[in-house]
Scaffold this motif. Structure first.
Motif, PDB file in Angstrom:
ATOM      1  N   SER A   1       0.811  -1.219   0.000  1.00  0.00           N
ATOM      2  CA  SER A   1       0.000   0.000   0.000  1.00  0.00           C
ATOM      3  C   SER A   1       0.839   1.260   0.000  1.00  0.00           C
ATOM      4  CB  SER A   1      -0.918   0.013   1.219  1.00  0.00           C
ATOM      5  OG  SER A   1      -0.150   0.087   2.410  1.00  0.00           O
ATOM      6  N   GLY A   2       2.132   1.122   0.322  1.00  0.00           N
ATOM      7  CA  GLY A   2       3.016   2.278   0.374  1.00  0.00           C
ATOM      8  C   GLY A   2       3.156   2.868   1.753  1.00  0.00           C
ATOM      9  N   SER A   3       2.318   2.454   2.697  1.00  0.00           N
ATOM     10  CA  SER A   3       2.346   3.022   4.049  1.00  0.00           C
ATOM     11  C   SER A   3       2.966   2.084   5.076  1.00  0.00           C
ATOM     12  CB  SER A   3       0.929   3.393   4.486  1.00  0.00           C
ATOM     13  OG  SER A   3       0.088   2.248   4.471  1.00  0.00           O
ATOM     14  N   SER A   4       3.417   0.916   4.644  1.00  0.00           N
ATOM     15  CA  SER A   4       4.028  -0.029   5.583  1.00  0.00           C
ATOM     16  C   SER A   4       5.166  -0.761   4.887  1.00  0.00           C
ATOM     17  CB  SER A   4       2.987  -1.038   6.095  1.00  0.00           C
ATOM     18  OG  SER A   4       2.553  -1.878   5.035  1.00  0.00           O
ATOM     19  N   ASN A   5       5.952  -1.464   5.671  1.00  0.00           N
ATOM     20  CA  ASN A   5       7.072  -2.237   5.126  1.00  0.00           C
ATOM     21  C   ASN A   5       6.686  -3.685   4.860  1.00  0.00           C
ATOM     22  OD1 ASN A   5       8.841  -0.027   5.274  1.00  0.00           O
ATOM     23  ND2 ASN A   5       9.305  -0.469   7.439  1.00  0.00           N
ATOM     24  N   GLN A   6       5.434  -4.034   5.073  1.00  0.00           N
ATOM     25  CA  GLN A   6       4.984  -5.401   4.877  1.00  0.00           C
ATOM     26  C   GLN A   6       4.188  -5.505   3.571  1.00  0.00           C
ATOM     27  OE1 GLN A   6       2.747  -6.455   8.343  1.00  0.00           O
ATOM     28  NE2 GLN A   6       4.556  -6.611   9.670  1.00  0.00           N
ATOM     29  N   PHE A   7       4.477  -6.555   2.846  1.00  0.00           N
ATOM     30  CA  PHE A   7       3.728  -6.803   1.612  1.00  0.00           C
ATOM     31  C   PHE A   7       3.779  -8.288   1.290  1.00  0.00           C
ATOM     32  CE2 PHE A   7       8.040  -5.465   0.489  1.00  0.00           C
ATOM     33  CZ  PHE A   7       8.486  -6.515  -0.282  1.00  0.00           C
ATOM     34  N   ASN A   8       2.813  -8.718   0.506  1.00  0.00           N
ATOM     35  CA  ASN A   8       2.731 -10.105   0.074  1.00  0.00           C
ATOM     36  C   ASN A   8       2.762 -10.160  -1.447  1.00  0.00           C
ATOM     37  OD1 ASN A   8       2.256 -11.143   2.775  1.00  0.00           O
ATOM     38  ND2 ASN A   8       0.207 -10.246   2.598  1.00  0.00           N
ATOM     39  N   TYR A   9       3.455 -11.158  -1.973  1.00  0.00           N
ATOM     40  CA  TYR A   9       3.485 -11.335  -3.424  1.00  0.00           C
ATOM     41  C   TYR A   9       2.177 -11.981  -3.876  1.00  0.00           C
ATOM     42  CZ  TYR A   9       8.376 -10.019  -3.777  1.00  0.00           C
ATOM     43  OH  TYR A   9       9.544  -9.310  -3.771  1.00  0.00           O
ATOM     44  N   ILE A  10       1.555 -11.338  -4.856  1.00  0.00           N
ATOM     45  CA  ILE A  10       0.253 -11.829  -5.343  1.00  0.00           C
ATOM     46  C   ILE A  10       0.304 -12.152  -6.839  1.00  0.00           C
ATOM     47  CG2 ILE A  10      -1.065 -10.611  -3.573  1.00  0.00           C
ATOM     48  CD1 ILE A  10      -1.656  -8.435  -5.612  1.00  0.00           C
ATOM     49  N   GLY A  11       1.492 -12.221  -7.400  1.00  0.00           N
ATOM     50  CA  GLY A  11       1.630 -12.570  -8.811  1.00  0.00           C
ATOM     51  C   GLY A  11       1.151 -11.466  -9.734  1.00  0.00           C
ATOM     52  N   LEU A  12       0.402 -11.848 -10.744  1.00  0.00           N
ATOM     53  CA  LEU A  12      -0.047 -10.902 -11.772  1.00  0.00           C
ATOM     54  C   LEU A  12      -1.461 -10.381 -11.521  1.00  0.00           C
ATOM     55  CD1 LEU A  12       1.271 -12.805 -14.931  1.00  0.00           C
ATOM     56  CD2 LEU A  12       2.370 -10.920 -13.718  1.00  0.00           C
ATOM     57  N   ASP A  13      -1.930 -10.481 -10.277  1.00  0.00           N
ATOM     58  CA  ASP A  13      -3.301 -10.057  -9.972  1.00  0.00           C
ATOM     59  C   ASP A  13      -3.533  -8.585 -10.293  1.00  0.00           C
ATOM     60  OD1 ASP A  13      -3.707 -12.595  -9.171  1.00  0.00           O
ATOM     61  OD2 ASP A  13      -4.006 -12.167  -7.040  1.00  0.00           O
ATOM     62  N   ASN A  14      -2.539  -7.737 -10.005  1.00  0.00           N
ATOM     63  CA  ASN A  14      -2.705  -6.299 -10.290  1.00  0.00           C
ATOM     64  C   ASN A  14      -2.879  -6.042 -11.786  1.00  0.00           C
ATOM     65  OD1 ASN A  14      -2.554  -5.235  -7.638  1.00  0.00           O
ATOM     66  ND2 ASN A  14      -0.331  -5.478  -7.653  1.00  0.00           N
ATOM     67  N   TYR A  15      -2.155  -6.786 -12.591  1.00  0.00           N
ATOM     68  CA  TYR A  15      -2.261  -6.613 -14.042  1.00  0.00           C
ATOM     69  C   TYR A  15      -3.623  -7.090 -14.553  1.00  0.00           C
ATOM     70  CZ  TYR A  15       2.740  -5.720 -13.920  1.00  0.00           C
ATOM     71  OH  TYR A  15       3.983  -5.182 -13.655  1.00  0.00           O
ATOM     72  N   VAL A  16      -4.117  -8.167 -13.959  1.00  0.00           N
ATOM     73  CA  VAL A  16      -5.442  -8.666 -14.355  1.00  0.00           C
ATOM     74  C   VAL A  16      -6.526  -7.663 -13.968  1.00  0.00           C
ATOM     75  CG1 VAL A  16      -7.141 -10.477 -13.982  1.00  0.00           C
ATOM     76  CG2 VAL A  16      -4.724 -11.069 -14.208  1.00  0.00           C
ATOM     77  N   ASN A  17      -6.391  -7.080 -12.770  1.00  0.00           N
ATOM     78  CA  ASN A  17      -7.404  -6.139 -12.282  1.00  0.00           C
ATOM     79  C   ASN A  17      -7.374  -4.809 -13.019  1.00  0.00           C
ATOM     80  OD1 ASN A  17      -8.327  -7.974 -10.357  1.00  0.00           O
ATOM     81  ND2 ASN A  17      -6.836  -7.290  -8.824  1.00  0.00           N
ATOM     82  N   LEU A  18      -6.264  -4.498 -13.678  1.00  0.00           N
ATOM     83  CA  LEU A  18      -6.192  -3.247 -14.437  1.00  0.00           C
ATOM     84  C   LEU A  18      -7.343  -3.133 -15.430  1.00  0.00           C
ATOM     85  CD1 LEU A  18      -2.401  -2.789 -15.358  1.00  0.00           C
ATOM     86  CD2 LEU A  18      -3.749  -1.417 -13.773  1.00  0.00           C
TER      87      LEU A  18
END
Length: 307
Positions: free
Chosen positions: A40-57
């Motif tokens: 999200s840009g507001s924390s140092n924690q993140f999870n890899y979700i593959g190409l989900d962001n590209y699909v949701n575009l």
């Protein structure tokens, strides 16, 4: 001597290549990495979700898809109109005149005209946006265009051109052309200066008019310059967000009628707190610019003409 040539060359290339990799390639690689996460840009924690962001575009019909359509329109319209006007004005200023001896010359005052056309280049994008925001304003706010139309009894949008969904995108494209055509007039003029005048005079002797002279002599000899202009203008069209941000209501409005891809990246990154999604859209924009450049170079290639 030849044996030590390559280490000598590499010693000069090491620093600029290293800086380019650090300042350009590494940020792009990091953006691609972020786009594969849910950061999200507001924390140092993140999870890899593959190409989900590209699909949701391509599922976002409110912002992303309208922005892609509008950006595609600008990518087509801006280079075509700007190059056509730049070539026309450059040809008329440099080749349009005739001396009493029948020689090819530029029109009188050509240097002054070039300065006037080039003037928008000295203005920052922010100033251009604010200036044209006032030009397109409603009549009761002193809008120049709406006031002129009313003076002649012609209809004009009540709230101004930028607040009307029918005209806002066309208005933005018009400002982009206005701010760009002067540079390419000078660019094409400098290229035309290298064309021997003998070619034009021979064409005139053979009975060629101005239109034939342009398409048979000028355009073929300027094709490399036109190709370069097309690539640069395509990149400018993809990076038009600052002008849209400064000119239009709601920074892409009204109702997303002037939304562009750069604006969507900014809104998702800083308004919605979805840095990963914005990074995915940024990666798509990067590959779109790269593809445009490669296609233009590949399919716009012509046999070089020597003279």
């Amino acid at each position: 001597m030849r044996h030590g040539k390559y280490p000598f060359i590499l010693s000069f290339l090491a620093l600029p290549v290293g800086l380019y990799a650090w300042l350009v390639i590494l940020p792009f690689a990091q953006a691609f990495q972020i786009s594969l996460t849910d950061w999200s840009g507001s924390s140092n924690q993140f999870n890899y979700i593959g190409l989900d962001n590209y699909v949701n575009l391509f599922k976002d019909e409110n912002l992303v898809m309208p922005a892609i359509r509008h950006t595609a329109i600008i990518v087509v319209a801006l280079p075509v109109i700007t190059i056509a006007l730049g070539l026309f004005f450059a040809f008329m200023l440099n080749i349009g005149g005739r001396s009493r001896q029948g020689r090819i010359e530029g029109v009188r005052g050509a240097r002054f005209h070039k300065i006037v056309y080039f003037f928008p280049q000295v203005l920052s994008v922010a100033i251009v946006g604010i200036l044209w925001q006032q030009v397109y304003a409603p009549q009761n706010f002193g809008g120049l265009i709406t006031g002129t139309l009313d003076l002649f009894g012609l209809p004009a949008p009540v709230n101004g051109f930028l607040a009307d969904k029918r005209f806002v995108l066309v208005s933005v494209i018009a400002v982009l052309v206005w701010s760009s055509v002067g540079f390419y007039l000078v660019f094409f003029s400098s290229a035309m200066a290298s064309i021997p005048r003998d070619l034009y005079e021979a064409g005139i002797i053979d009975g060629a008019g101005r239109i034939q002279t342009f398409f048979k002599i000028t355009l073929p000899l300027l094709w490399d310059s036109v190709q370069t202009a097309w690539i640069y203008l395509s990149i400018v069209a993809l990076d038009v967000f600052v002008l849209v941000y400064m000119m239009t209501p709601d920074r892409g409005g009204p109702d997303s009628a002037s939304e562009v891809v750069g604006g969507v990246i900014w809104k998702y990154a800083f308004n919605n707190g979805e840095q990963a999604f914005a990074s995915a859209l940024g990666v798509v924009l990067f590959f779109a610019a790269l593809t445009l450049a490669v296609v233009s170079l590949r399919f716009g290639r012509r046999e070089q003409i020597e003279y």
